[in-house]
Design a protein around this motif. Sequence first.
Motif, PDB file in Angstrom:
ATOM      1  N   GLY A 165      45.855  49.486  43.578  1.00 14.25           N
ATOM      2  CA  GLY A 165      45.716  49.798  41.719  1.00 14.25           C
ATOM      3  C   GLY A 165      46.880  48.603  41.753  1.00 14.25           C
ATOM      4  O   GLY A 165      47.490  47.620  42.331  1.00 14.25           O
ATOM      5  N   LEU A 166      46.896  48.247  40.493  1.00 13.89           N
ATOM      6  CA  LEU A 166      48.150  47.136  40.062  1.00 13.89           C
ATOM      7  C   LEU A 166      49.289  47.520  40.193  1.00 13.89           C
ATOM      8  O   LEU A 166      50.140  46.448  40.166  1.00 13.89           O
TER       9      LEU A 166
ATOM     10  N   GLY B  22      36.221  34.587  35.714  1.00 14.90           N
ATOM     11  CA  GLY B  22      37.246  34.933  35.044  1.00 14.90           C
ATOM     12  C   GLY B  22      38.362  34.601  35.852  1.00 14.90           C
ATOM     13  O   GLY B  22      38.361  33.276  36.110  1.00 14.90           O
ATOM     14  N   ARG B  23      39.329  34.311  35.097  1.00 15.02           N
ATOM     15  CA  ARG B  23      41.242  34.624  35.888  1.00 15.02           C
ATOM     16  C   ARG B  23      41.671  35.018  37.048  1.00 15.02           C
ATOM     17  O   ARG B  23      41.670  36.627  36.926  1.00 15.02           O
ATOM     18  N   TYR B  24      41.589  33.932  38.209  1.00 23.10           N
ATOM     19  CA  TYR B  24      42.155  35.253  39.671  1.00 23.10           C
ATOM     20  C   TYR B  24      43.577  35.428  39.747  1.00 23.10           C
ATOM     21  O   TYR B  24      44.249  33.677  39.480  1.00 23.10           O
ATOM     22  N   TYR B  25      44.268  36.259  40.141  1.00 24.15           N
ATOM     23  CA  TYR B  25      46.322  36.398  40.089  1.00 24.15           C
ATOM     24  C   TYR B  25      46.037  36.534  41.757  1.00 24.15           C
ATOM     25  O   TYR B  25      45.440  37.632  42.161  1.00 24.15           O
ATOM     26  N   CYS B  26      46.697  36.159  42.143  1.00 24.39           N
ATOM     27  CA  CYS B  26      47.561  36.420  43.394  1.00 24.39           C
ATOM     28  C   CYS B  26      48.619  37.300  43.479  1.00 24.39           C
ATOM     29  O   CYS B  26      49.008  37.463  42.389  1.00 24.39           O
ATOM     30  N   ALA B  27      48.485  38.325  43.740  1.00 32.77           N
ATOM     31  CA  ALA B  27      49.445  39.609  44.067  1.00 32.77           C
ATOM     32  C   ALA B  27      50.501  39.650  44.499  1.00 32.77           C
ATOM     33  O   ALA B  27      49.589  39.687  45.973  1.00 32.77           O
ATOM     34  N   ALA B  28      51.703  40.215  44.458  1.00 28.63           N
ATOM     35  CA  ALA B  28      52.218  40.577  46.292  1.00 28.63           C
ATOM     36  C   ALA B  28      53.006  41.816  46.002  1.00 28.63           C
ATOM     37  O   ALA B  28      53.212  42.261  45.128  1.00 28.63           O
ATOM     38  N   ARG B  29      52.857  42.987  47.333  1.00 23.88           N
ATOM     39  CA  ARG B  29      53.382  44.523  47.328  1.00 23.88           C
ATOM     40  C   ARG B  29      54.811  43.503  47.828  1.00 23.88           C
ATOM     41  O   ARG B  29      54.873  42.943  49.239  1.00 23.88           O
ATOM     42  N   ASP B  30      55.841  44.679  48.041  1.00 24.66           N
ATOM     43  CA  ASP B  30      56.786  44.742  48.654  1.00 24.66           C
ATOM     44  C   ASP B  30      56.331  45.426  49.921  1.00 24.66           C
ATOM     45  O   ASP B  30      57.927  45.752  50.633  1.00 24.66           O
ATOM     46  N   ILE B  31      55.670  45.646  50.782  1.00 21.48           N
ATOM     47  CA  ILE B  31      55.662  46.638  51.703  1.00 21.48           C
ATOM     48  C   ILE B  31      53.936  46.162  51.858  1.00 21.48           C
ATOM     49  O   ILE B  31      53.306  45.126  51.462  1.00 21.48           O
TER      50      ILE B  31
ATOM     51  N   PHE C 284      43.111  39.567  42.392  1.00 24.56           N
ATOM     52  CA  PHE C 284      43.107  40.277  41.156  1.00 24.56           C
ATOM     53  C   PHE C 284      41.901  39.580  40.736  1.00 24.56           C
ATOM     54  O   PHE C 284      42.395  38.508  40.165  1.00 24.56           O
ATOM     55  N   ARG C 285      41.226  39.816  39.284  1.00 19.41           N
ATOM     56  CA  ARG C 285      40.867  38.855  38.551  1.00 19.41           C
ATOM     57  C   ARG C 285      40.825  39.736  37.492  1.00 19.41           C
ATOM     58  O   ARG C 285      40.288  41.178  36.813  1.00 19.41           O
ATOM     59  N   ARG C 286      40.955  38.676  35.885  1.00 16.82           N
ATOM     60  CA  ARG C 286      40.661  38.580  34.526  1.00 16.82           C
ATOM     61  C   ARG C 286      38.760  38.295  34.129  1.00 16.82           C
ATOM     62  O   ARG C 286      39.097  37.473  33.531  1.00 16.82           O
ATOM     63  N   PRO C 287      37.815  39.369  33.951  1.00 19.87           N
ATOM     64  CA  PRO C 287      36.930  38.406  33.319  1.00 19.87           C
ATOM     65  C   PRO C 287      37.000  38.625  31.658  1.00 19.87           C
ATOM     66  O   PRO C 287      37.708  38.962  31.389  1.00 19.87           O
ATOM     67  N   PRO C 288      35.910  37.095  30.742  1.00 19.72           N
ATOM     68  CA  PRO C 288      36.640  36.962  29.792  1.00 19.72           C
ATOM     69  C   PRO C 288      36.622  38.552  28.703  1.00 19.72           C
ATOM     70  O   PRO C 288      35.376  39.105  29.021  1.00 19.72           O
TER      71      PRO C 288
ATOM     72  N   GLU D 204      39.597  43.767  31.888  1.00 20.25           N
ATOM     73  CA  GLU D 204      40.800  44.575  32.154  1.00 20.25           C
ATOM     74  C   GLU D 204      40.867  43.712  33.114  1.00 20.25           C
ATOM     75  O   GLU D 204      40.125  42.583  33.743  1.00 20.25           O
ATOM     76  N   LEU D 205      41.954  43.773  33.950  1.00 24.16           N
ATOM     77  CA  LEU D 205      42.460  42.765  34.665  1.00 24.16           C
ATOM     78  C   LEU D 205      41.320  44.145  35.987  1.00 24.16           C
ATOM     79  O   LEU D 205      42.195  44.680  35.961  1.00 24.16           O
ATOM     80  N   ASP D 206      41.327  43.739  37.402  1.00 25.29           N
ATOM     81  CA  ASP D 206      40.320  44.792  38.524  1.00 25.29           C
ATOM     82  C   ASP D 206      40.893  44.148  39.460  1.00 25.29           C
ATOM     83  O   ASP D 206      41.056  42.398  39.412  1.00 25.29           O
ATOM     84  N   PHE D 207      40.735  44.762  40.216  1.00 24.65           N
ATOM     85  CA  PHE D 207      40.772  44.645  41.575  1.00 24.65           C
ATOM     86  C   PHE D 207      39.974  43.489  43.101  1.00 24.65           C
ATOM     87  O   PHE D 207      38.793  44.159  41.728  1.00 24.65           O
ATOM     88  N   VAL D 208      40.334  42.941  43.284  1.00 20.89           N
ATOM     89  CA  VAL D 208      39.008  41.916  43.287  1.00 20.89           C
ATOM     90  C   VAL D 208      39.095  41.982  45.364  1.00 20.89           C
ATOM     91  O   VAL D 208      38.259  43.046  46.488  1.00 20.89           O
ATOM     92  N   ALA D 209      39.990  41.967  46.173  1.00 13.87           N
ATOM     93  CA  ALA D 209      41.036  42.219  47.606  1.00 13.87           C
ATOM     94  C   ALA D 209      41.850  42.187  47.420  1.00 13.87           C
ATOM     95  O   ALA D 209      42.421  41.780  46.932  1.00 13.87           O
ATOM     96  N   VAL D 210      42.499  42.778  49.422  1.00 14.51           N
ATOM     97  CA  VAL D 210      43.443  42.573  49.854  1.00 14.51           C
ATOM     98  C   VAL D 210      43.568  42.736  50.557  1.00 14.51           C
ATOM     99  O   VAL D 210      43.162  42.978  51.593  1.00 14.51           O
TER     100      VAL D 210
END
Length: 124
Positions: free
Chosen positions: A107-108, A92-101, A37-41, A44-50
Amino acid sequence: QVRLVEVGGGLVQAGGSLRLSCTASGRTFNNRAMGWFRRPPGKELDFVAVISADGRVTKYTGSVKDRFIISRDNAANTLYLQMNGLKVEDTGRYYCAARDIGNLAIGLEQYDDWGQGTQVTVSS
């Protein structure tokens, strides 16, 4: 407790490339879908890829399709985002995120663990 650590951000000129990495520790990695995900200046935080848990299925937001590639190395507990043809609007600031499945989600609220992020700045 899982820990996600992103590296690889920086300042790059438009048209250039960067490769982000996200290393996971503390929980099993290879049964979890992972996203960027990324947050442009000022936005809001937006989805990039999964990418799915097994790495076989990916999904991208339209603005990065054909320029960014998400991948993972489950043996190394690492997620990647290869970013080519960077544009100023990719800043923007790029974040990685993990799902439990293991299946895809954009969606955030569908992600359970987040890293601290890495800054990407693209200059014109």
